[in-house]
Design a protein around this motif. Structure first.
Motif, PDB file in Angstrom:
ATOM      1  N   SER A 132      -8.023  -0.484 -46.900  1.00  0.00           N
ATOM      2  CA  SER A 132      -6.921  -0.839 -47.700  1.00  0.00           C
ATOM      3  C   SER A 132      -5.992   0.302 -48.107  1.00  0.00           C
TER       4      SER A 132
ATOM      5  N   ILE B   4       1.457  -7.995 -54.569  1.00  0.00           N
ATOM      6  CA  ILE B   4       1.371  -6.698 -53.467  1.00  0.00           C
ATOM      7  C   ILE B   4       0.801  -5.688 -54.348  1.00  0.00           C
TER       8      ILE B   4
ATOM      9  N   LEU C  83       6.705  -1.195 -44.657  1.00  0.00           N
ATOM     10  CA  LEU C  83       6.570  -2.571 -45.205  1.00  0.00           C
ATOM     11  C   LEU C  83       7.554  -3.248 -45.608  1.00  0.00           C
TER      12      LEU C  83
ATOM     13  N   THR D  56       3.529   3.968 -45.979  1.00  0.00           N
ATOM     14  CA  THR D  56       3.394   2.588 -46.388  1.00  0.00           C
ATOM     15  C   THR D  56       4.938   1.841 -46.463  1.00  0.00           C
TER      16      THR D  56
ATOM     17  N   PRO E  12       0.234  -0.070 -41.533  1.00  0.00           N
ATOM     18  CA  PRO E  12      -0.043  -0.688 -42.532  1.00  0.00           C
ATOM     19  C   PRO E  12       0.414  -2.186 -42.381  1.00  0.00           C
ATOM     20  N   LYS E  13      -0.246  -3.027 -42.853  1.00  0.00           N
ATOM     21  CA  LYS E  13       0.039  -4.636 -42.838  1.00  0.00           C
ATOM     22  C   LYS E  13      -0.229  -5.126 -44.180  1.00  0.00           C
ATOM     23  N   LEU E  14       0.783  -6.077 -44.561  1.00  0.00           N
ATOM     24  CA  LEU E  14       0.681  -6.640 -45.738  1.00  0.00           C
ATOM     25  C   LEU E  14      -0.284  -8.022 -45.773  1.00  0.00           C
TER      26      LEU E  14
ATOM     27  N   ILE F  73      -2.849  -4.246 -48.933  1.00  0.00           N
ATOM     28  CA  ILE F  73      -2.186  -3.412 -48.123  1.00  0.00           C
ATOM     29  C   ILE F  73      -3.102  -2.880 -47.136  1.00  0.00           C
TER      30      ILE F  73
ATOM     31  N   TYR G 240       4.128  -5.721 -39.415  1.00  0.00           N
ATOM     32  CA  TYR G 240       3.624  -5.176 -40.677  1.00  0.00           C
ATOM     33  C   TYR G 240       3.061  -6.242 -41.610  1.00  0.00           C
TER      34      TYR G 240
ATOM     35  N   LEU H   5       5.584  -3.781 -55.076  1.00  0.00           N
ATOM     36  CA  LEU H   5       5.205  -2.578 -54.192  1.00  0.00           C
ATOM     37  C   LEU H   5       5.447  -1.146 -54.570  1.00  0.00           C
TER      38      LEU H   5
END
Length: 328
Positions: A107, A140, A123, A120, A158-160, A145, A82, A205
């Motif tokens: 995003s 963040i 994460l 999400t 999802p990926k940070l 994201i 993630y 976040l």
């Protein structure tokens, strides 16, 4: 090195051409395409010899040393999917080229369906491991994201991304000011109290999820109220003031407990606690019922069939970069 906003159009175009030439000649990648820029540098999409898409971040040596050093050497040791992975880097003159995973979808900022917001929250799994490494992301936001297809499967996650403001917990403990997107900062940072910790990431976040879930723009008075009272759990509504009740409504006046679910709003309240000493850690939050009871459905991945409903577009021709790609 001057920022892009300080350059003329002709100077920008010349810089882009220099970057693209280096990407082709030094990295042996094809068809570099400029995607955007920020305080972190410039980002291009390029193709490897096997047709995989990659993201190439171009920074000055100063930018890399000051902003990326805290995370670059440890990120890929984290056993989690993630976050946006870095495959390698290469120095060329005064520039550093970072080769990263390319996320083929938009995003969170671009998503149009609330169903994606709860997803999400997974994460948090990454943040647990990231924080255990003694790091703090510090930036963040919805635009950081990203969503990416899962290789070999009909789903995405999802990926940070953008670790340009990442620093160590030790550094942040000794700071009175930090870099990042100030709007998403928690009250203790806005008030420059010092003695910061990884709760900064938790609040940011939480603010990101609240902003997208509520649909409230950055000038909405709710954000000022959040910094004063935090988000009070919906189970305590009988004791809430008018302003605190307002925080539990979306921009159209609908209850977030109805649009997002009571469990998700309860989860957000733990993240958006104005007192950093009472704000839960990522590890504690991972024990919340939205993870342990899997109330949001298949929480690990999101089927591609849901992409259009969620406001995202899947490029079926897109290929994902793998660990086979490396810099020499």
């Amino acid at each position: 090195m001057l920022g892009l906003n300080q350059l003329s159009n002709a100077e920008k175009e010349r810089l882009f051409q220099e970057d693209k030439q280096a990407i082709e000649q030094q990295l042996d990648l094809k068809n570099p395409e400029y995607l955007g820029a920020g305080s972190f540098g410039r980002v291009y999409r390029a193709e490897s010899n096997d047709g995989a898409y990659l993201a190439v971040k171009v920074q000055s040596q100063e930018q890399y040393n000051n902003q990326e050093f805290a995370a670059a050497d440890v990120l890929n040791t984290i056993p989690n999917n993630y976050f946006v992975k870095t495959f390698g880097k290469k120095d060329f003159g005064e520039k550093v080229f970072l080769l990263e995973e390319f996320c083929d979808l938009q995003s969170l900022e671009s998503a149009t369906n609330l169903g994606l917001i709860a997803k999400t929250s997974i994460l948090m799994e990454f943040l647990v491991l990231f924080h255990e490494k003694g790091l703090v992301h510090c930036d963040i936001t919805p635009s950081n994201i990203l969503f990416s297809s899962v290789e070999g499967q009909e789903s995405f996650i999802p990926k940070l991304g953008d670790f340009g403001e990442t620093t160590s917990l030790q550094n942040i403990n000794n700071s009175t000011e930090i870099d990042g997107t100030q709007f998403f900062f928690p009250p203790e940072v806005r008030q420059r109290r010092g003695d910061y910790n990884q709760g900064i990431d938790i609040w940011m976040l939480g603010m990101t999820l609240y902003m997208i879930a509520s649909g409230k723009k950055i000038d909405h008075r709710s954000y000022g109220l959040l910094c004063v009272s935090g988000l009070v759990p919906p189970t305590q509504t009988e004791d809430l003031s008018k302003s605190q009740n307002e925080l539990l409504l979306d921009v159209n006046g609908k209850k977030l407990t109805e649009t997002m679910g009571k469990d998700f709003v309860h989860f957000l309240s733990y993240m958006l606690n104005e007192d950093p000493k009472r704000r839960l850690t990522a590890k504690q939050l991972l024990q919340h019922s939205i993870f342990t009871k899997n109330l949001t459905g298949n929480i690990d991945q999101i089927p591609n069939a849901y992409a259009e409903e969620l406001g995202l577009k899947i490029d079926i021709k897109k290929q994902i970069a793998s660990q086979r790609v490396s810099l020499v």
